[in-house]
Scaffold this motif. Structure first.
Motif, PDB file in Angstrom:
ATOM      1  N   VAL A   1      -3.335  -4.480   2.234  1.00 22.35           N
ATOM      2  CA  VAL A   1      -4.082  -4.372   3.497  1.00 22.35           C
ATOM      3  C   VAL A   1      -4.371  -5.780   4.037  1.00 22.35           C
ATOM      4  O   VAL A   1      -5.523  -6.178   4.206  1.00 22.35           O
ATOM      5  CB  VAL A   1      -5.381  -3.557   3.321  1.00 22.35           C
TER       6      VAL A   1
ATOM      7  N   ARG B   1      -6.998   1.314   2.510  1.00 17.58           N
ATOM      8  CA  ARG B   1      -5.890   1.967   1.809  1.00 17.58           C
ATOM      9  C   ARG B   1      -5.900   3.477   2.007  1.00 17.58           C
ATOM     10  O   ARG B   1      -4.872   4.134   1.799  1.00 17.58           O
ATOM     11  CB  ARG B   1      -5.960   1.656   0.307  1.00 17.58           C
TER      12      ARG B   1
ATOM     13  N   ALA C   1       0.819  -1.220   0.000  1.00 19.75           N
ATOM     14  CA  ALA C   1       0.000   0.000   0.000  1.00 19.75           C
ATOM     15  C   ALA C   1       0.847   1.262   0.000  1.00 19.75           C
ATOM     16  O   ALA C   1       0.356   2.337  -0.360  1.00 19.75           O
ATOM     17  CB  ALA C   1      -0.939   0.002   1.206  1.00 19.75           C
TER      18      ALA C   1
ATOM     19  N   ARG D   1      -4.086   5.892  -3.822  1.00 19.72           N
ATOM     20  CA  ARG D   1      -4.863   5.666  -2.600  1.00 19.72           C
ATOM     21  C   ARG D   1      -6.223   6.359  -2.653  1.00 19.72           C
ATOM     22  O   ARG D   1      -7.023   6.217  -1.749  1.00 19.72           O
ATOM     23  CB  ARG D   1      -4.073   6.152  -1.382  1.00 19.72           C
TER      24      ARG D   1
ATOM     25  N   GLU E   1     -10.336  -0.490  -0.228  1.00 18.60           N
ATOM     26  CA  GLU E   1     -10.013   0.916  -0.491  1.00 18.60           C
ATOM     27  C   GLU E   1     -10.277   1.796   0.726  1.00 18.60           C
ATOM     28  O   GLU E   1      -9.639   2.840   0.883  1.00 18.60           O
ATOM     29  CB  GLU E   1     -10.772   1.391  -1.728  1.00 18.60           C
TER      30      GLU E   1
END
Length: 402
Positions: free
Chosen positions: A296, A267, A133, A215, A264
């Motif tokens: 993650v 992230r 990430a 991100r 997401e």
């Protein structure tokens, strides 16, 4: 009061006077064998950490309550160290911390990197996949190694994610006489093992065919393994904007499918957490693989059918329902779980689920929108618009107490 003294690889010689006094006046010295060996012998009782440490720590502290305890820790005890754990267990008023220079500060000093512009990833007790990430072109990352083979593991991960040209510098035994340095690139890394006490400095450089991932919510659909049960990119971006992740918050992703919303959400900030609830084992397995690949790996996956699968989960700050809105009692359970300020976002694609959302919208208000996405596609020898199924999104923020 427990005193925590940070000690570097330079040992006793590198300790400040206050830290030396704390060690000399202690009746009990606790720490790992390496830290205990760095201080001179004394009349203090020496207690090496048990393994595993965390489950045994509360009982160990109770056993020595009332005595002058000094805990030895590597570098800065509040930087991924035992100091943070002791403060969490005992409270800040019962812990005095005397830090040493952290490995991060030492590494940045050697490399000439501004500390505030560096991202830190610890592999101590964490899966290496968490590094994924943090990868972005030009980003500088300092990885805290966990084992002698950590640099090789990091190099392999960089290559697998399209960052093979990234420069790697391994700094070992920082501050000690035997301090050493190894340099190379991820794709050419040869050193199998390095000294146990090390950090890995990475200057991220993508390969020409790499596809860096932002991100910002709305990753390409191709970033996910899925069987078609996926919140598509444009709808995902809108849904996450309404979920509004904040640092440290927890999400329930109910009917996770491929887990894209939960991934997401996490992230968006390293401190965000999520629980993905998915009834089908094959999809739950895909969620785990997506989480691992996209950096993650700590995403929690619960296999089961909601609302029953929600029992016993920690209270969420936000809930996303991507499927199953018509399940009896599901929205009631999700709504009641939210604290004041919590957000609920529900997506619907069928008339039956839209009817459920219309009922809840009429009852509680919030925001109800319909999204229609069209993509250009071949029409014979020309190009036309091909419409995807419209998605209705209901979102609401809880203002009152549950």
């Amino acid at each position: 009061m427990i005193t925590v003294v940070g000690i570097g690889a330079d040992g006793w010689d590198g300790l400040a006077p206050a830290s030396r006094r704390a060690v000399e006046e202690a009746g009990v010295l606790m720490g790992g064998p390496r830290q205990l060996d760095l201080v001179p012998s004394s009349e203090a009782e020496r207690v090496a950490w048990p393994s595993p440490l965390l489950p045994a720590l509360p009982a160990l502290l109770d056993r020595y309550a009332g005595r002058e305890v000094c805990v030895l820790a590597s570098g800065d005890p509040m930087f991924h160290g035992i100091g943070s754990t002791l403060v969490r267990l005992l409270g800040a008023e019962r812990v005095r911390v005397l830090p040493h220079v952290s490995s991060l500060s030492l590494a940045c000093a050697r490399l000439g990197w501004p500390v505030e512009r560096v991202e830190v990833v610890s592999l101590v007790g964490r899966p290496p996949a968490a590094l994924a990430a943090a990868l972005a072109p030009g980003r500088r990352v300092v990885v805290l190694g966990a084992r002698p083979d950590s640099p090789s593991v990091v190099a392999e991960l960089l290559v697998s994610h399209g960052y093979g040209p990234s420069a790697m510098t391994v700094l070992s035994d920082l501050g000690a006489r035997q301090e050493s340095e190894l340099r190379g690139t991820a794709e050419s890394w040869k050193a199998a093992e390095v000294p146990p006490l090390h950090v890995i400095a990475v200057e991220c450089a993508p390969a020409p065919d790499a596809e860096p991932l932002s991100r910002v919510p709305g990753l390409p659909d191709g970033a996910y393994e899925h069987d078609g049960q996926l919140t598509k990119r444009e709808v995902r971006a809108v849904s996450l904007s309404r979920l509004a992740p904040l640092p440290g918050e927890l999400l329930w992703d109910v009917g996770a499918g491929a887990g894209s919303i939960a991934v997401e959400w996490m992230r968006s900030h390293p401190s965000c957490a999520a629980v993905a609830i998915e009834s089908r084992p094959d999809r739950a397995a895909a969620v785990r693989r997506n989480a691992e690949r996209l950096g993650v790996p700590s995403l929690r996956v619960v296999e089961g059918r909601a609302p029953g699968a929600l029992d016993g989960l920690p209270a969420p700050d936000a809930v996303f329902v991507g499927g199953g809105a018509t399940a009896p009692g599901l929205l009631e359970r999700c709504w009641s779980a939210l604290r004041p300020g919590g957000r609920l976002v529900v997506n619907a694609v069928t008339l039956e689920s839209e009817a459920v959302l219309a009922h809840w919208y009429g009852r509680l208000g919030g925001d109800l929108v319909r999204l229609g996405v069209q993509r250009a596609a071949p029409v014979g020898g020309f190009t036309g618009w091909r419409a995807a199924m419209p998605v209705t999104v209901w979102s609401i923020t809880r203002k009152d107490s549950p």
